[in-house]
Design an enzyme around this catalytic site. Structure first.
Site, PDB file in Angstrom:
ATOM      1  CD  GLU A 103    -118.395-117.718 -11.246  1.00 32.47           C
ATOM      2  OE1 GLU A 103    -118.623-118.888 -10.922  1.00 32.47           O
ATOM      3  OE2 GLU A 103    -117.655-116.965 -10.597  1.00 32.47           O
ATOM      4  CB  CYS A 116    -114.466-107.800 -14.204  1.00 30.83           C
ATOM      5  SG  CYS A 116    -113.214-109.073 -14.224  1.00 30.83           S
ATOM      6  CB  CYS A 123    -108.188-120.611 -17.345  1.00 35.79           C
ATOM      7  SG  CYS A 123    -106.644-119.967 -18.038  1.00 35.79           S
ATOM      8  CB  CYS A 127    -101.987-119.115 -12.586  1.00 38.82           C
ATOM      9  SG  CYS A 127    -101.595-118.486 -14.220  1.00 38.82           S
ATOM     10  CB  CYS A 130    -105.817-118.632 -10.722  1.00 40.81           C
ATOM     11  SG  CYS A 130    -107.262-118.176 -11.696  1.00 40.81           S
ATOM     12  CB  CYS A 346    -108.344-110.689  -8.737  1.00 40.20           C
ATOM     13  SG  CYS A 346    -108.548-109.028  -9.241  1.00 40.20           S
TER      14      CYS A 346
HETATM   15  N1  SAH Z   1    -106.235-114.795 -17.321  1.00 40.04           N
HETATM   16  C1  SAH Z   1    -105.882-113.449 -17.254  1.00 40.04           C
HETATM   17  C2  SAH Z   1    -106.910-112.551 -16.632  1.00 40.04           C
HETATM   18  C3  SAH Z   1    -107.692-113.023 -15.437  1.00 40.04           C
HETATM   19  S1  SAH Z   1    -107.253-112.885 -13.792  1.00 40.04           S
HETATM   20  C4  SAH Z   1    -104.582-113.280 -16.544  1.00 40.04           C
HETATM   21  O1  SAH Z   1    -104.111-114.222 -15.928  1.00 40.04           O
HETATM   22  O2  SAH Z   1    -104.025-112.199 -16.634  1.00 40.04           O
HETATM   23  C5  SAH Z   1    -106.966-111.199 -13.291  1.00 40.04           C
HETATM   24  C6  SAH Z   1    -105.736-111.114 -12.335  1.00 40.04           C
HETATM   25  O3  SAH Z   1    -105.964-111.743 -11.061  1.00 40.04           O
HETATM   26  C7  SAH Z   1    -104.498-111.801 -12.917  1.00 40.04           C
HETATM   27  O4  SAH Z   1    -103.379-110.977 -12.721  1.00 40.04           O
HETATM   28  C8  SAH Z   1    -104.398-113.044 -12.082  1.00 40.04           C
HETATM   29  O5  SAH Z   1    -103.102-113.584 -12.092  1.00 40.04           O
HETATM   30  C9  SAH Z   1    -104.838-112.550 -10.730  1.00 40.04           C
HETATM   31  N2  SAH Z   1    -105.252-113.611  -9.808  1.00 40.04           N
HETATM   32  C10 SAH Z   1    -105.593-114.875 -10.089  1.00 40.04           C
HETATM   33  N3  SAH Z   1    -105.932-115.528  -8.948  1.00 40.04           N
HETATM   34  C11 SAH Z   1    -105.799-114.640  -7.942  1.00 40.04           C
HETATM   35  C12 SAH Z   1    -106.052-114.717  -6.541  1.00 40.04           C
HETATM   36  N4  SAH Z   1    -106.498-115.819  -5.965  1.00 40.04           N
HETATM   37  N5  SAH Z   1    -105.816-113.610  -5.797  1.00 40.04           N
HETATM   38  C13 SAH Z   1    -105.401-112.464  -6.391  1.00 40.04           C
HETATM   39  N6  SAH Z   1    -105.177-112.337  -7.702  1.00 40.04           N
HETATM   40  C14 SAH Z   1    -105.367-113.421  -8.481  1.00 40.04           C
HETATM   41 FE1  SF4 Z   2    -105.921-118.602 -16.314  1.00 42.20          FE
HETATM   42 FE2  SF4 Z   2    -106.213-117.860 -13.778  1.00 42.20          FE
HETATM   43 FE3  SF4 Z   2    -103.772-118.016 -14.869  1.00 42.20          FE
HETATM   44 FE4  SF4 Z   2    -105.434-116.050 -15.623  1.00 42.20          FE
HETATM   45  S1  SF4 Z   2    -104.573-116.344 -13.568  1.00 42.20           S
HETATM   46  S2  SF4 Z   2    -104.173-117.374 -16.962  1.00 42.20           S
HETATM   47  S3  SF4 Z   2    -107.401-117.137 -15.501  1.00 42.20           S
HETATM   48  S4  SF4 Z   2    -105.177-119.731 -14.528  1.00 42.20           S
END
Ligand code: SAH
Ligand code: SF4
Length: 354
Positions: A103, A116, A123, A127, A130, A346
């Site tokens: 996506e 984006c 991944c 986290c 996420c 995000c």
């Molecule tokens: N993997 C990379 C980039 C992808 S996510 C990273 O972690 O930086 C882009 C941003 O959205 C990151 O800062 C991530 O931590 C944040 N993010 C992930 N899940 C989210 C959510 N459910 N709500 C808001 N931000 C989120």
């Molecule tokens: Fe992976 Fe989501 Fe963590 Fe970014 S925020 S490193 S995409 S698990």
């Protein structure tokens, strides 16, 4: 090379979007063609946005007739393109070789158009808030699969905006797929291609410290965004598990060095989770951390993910947090939630198993 790419037919032509101009030239020369055909093809595809041999009128017919067997110019077909009701945000679900789906999202604000891009299918870093993290890692994307996302989305926007930005904030941890990331950036930056300035490309990372250092060594002015989300190791260990490997001190040192070496402010991304990291003390610690390096803070109110219990703070709480930060921190922005209606915001990518 990804497993999907290596499973192509032995004599299948290479994916055009994964080749730098030099690589394309080498490939064509091996087939007995002149080097400058690579430049012409780059210009047709990335500057004139034409992929059909019939349109490439300054190329000899004999070359155009063979083009399909020389390189593969097809883009991954979209399984779905979803738009928000106001038309500002589109989420693309692209069907990749081997059946995986990836996506990517385009967002238009009054000031600019931003694309984006994803770097992996899923991944591995898990986290806690996420949607992509919930999927686990299926596979890395190849450079061609990254560049193709940009071309597919640019097409939809008819390349109307000359100046657009790219953020690696889609699915996956870009620095965990370092080579493909850098290869794709080289292609996107090519002056005979899309000619993207490094300053218009931002890489977001959850904090892979050795790769942040490596990125600083590249000597490019790429934007760097650090997914901070917590100001103590205790909390960050829970929210961003990679913190157990590279805790805050090490991460912030690498971020500071990156900022100093590139002359660019590092973005500190901070997803606000109600009752978890949105207290006044969190804001105070965050401001102190931000002052220690050339930086700006980007607050992201949590976007709900099905199956996860976190809550987004209400508007007043977000504003209170931002106001607490403002006088103490170098710069603060609150990310507008674009695309929430289509699960394109995000951290929501992959959230519907699209
Ligand atoms: N993997 C990379 C980039 C992808 S996510 C990273 O972690 O930086 C882009 C941003 O959205 C990151 O800062 C991530 O931590 C944040 N993010 C992930 N899940 C989210 C959510 N459910 N709500 C808001 N931000 C989120
Ligand atoms: Fe992976 Fe989501 Fe963590 Fe970014 S925020 S490193 S995409 S698990």
């Amino acid at each position: 090379m990804t497993s999907a790419e290596s499973s192509r037919q032995p004599h299948a032509p290479p994916n055009f979007y994964g080749l730098s101009r030099n690589q394309l030239a080498d490939h064509l020369v091996k087939l007995g063609l002149p080097t400058f055909r690579a430049q012409q093809l780059f210009s047709w595809v990335y500057q004139k946005h034409q992929r059909h041999p019939g349109a490439m009128t300054d190329l000899p017919l004999s070359f155009r007739d063979r083009l399909e067997e020389l390189c593969d110019l097809r883009l991954p077909p979209p399984a779905a393109v979803l738009a928000t009701p106001d038309g500002s945000t589109h989420k693309f679900v692209l069907e990749l070789a081997g059946g995986a789906r990836v996506e990517c999202v385009s967002m238009r604000t009054q000031r600019r158009l931003t694309f984006c891009l994803s770097s992996q299918v899923g991944c591995a870093l898990g986290c806690a808030f996420c949607a992509t993290g919930l999927m686990g890692l299926s596979r890395n994307l190849g450079a061609g699969e990254i560049v193709a996302q940009e071309v597919a989305m640019g097409d939809l926007h008819r390349w109307n905006d000359e100046r657009f930005n790219i953020v690696f904030m889609g699915m996956g941890e870009p620095l965990a797929n370092y080579k493909a990331l850098m290869d794709s950036i080289r292609i996107l930056r090519d002056e005979r291609g899309l000619n993207m300035g490094a300053r218009r490309i931002t890489v977001s990372t959850s904090g892979l410290v050795p790769q942040i250092r490596k990125l600083a060594d590249e000597g490019l002015q790429l934007g760097l965004a650090i997914s901070l989300h917590a100001t103590t190791d205790e909390l960050r260990d829970r929210l961003v598990p990679v913190n157990r490997r590279w805790p805050l001190r090490e991460l912030m040192t690498a971020a500071r060095e990156y900022g100093e070496r590139t002359g660019r402010r590092v973005t500190l991304e901070y997803t606000l989770l109600a009752g978890v990291n949105d207290h006044a003390e969190d804001a105070d610690r965050l401001a102190d951390m931000a002052r220690a390096l050339p930086s700006k803070i980007n607050l992201i109110p949590y976007n709900p993910v099905p199956g996860l219990e976190w809550k987004r703070p209400d508007r007043r709480a977000v504003e209170a947090f931002a106001h607490r930060l403002l006088p103490r921190a170098p710069a603060v922005t609150v990310r507008r939630t674009l695309g929430g209606e289509i699960w394109a915001a995000c951290g929501q990518l992959g959230g519907l198993g699209a």
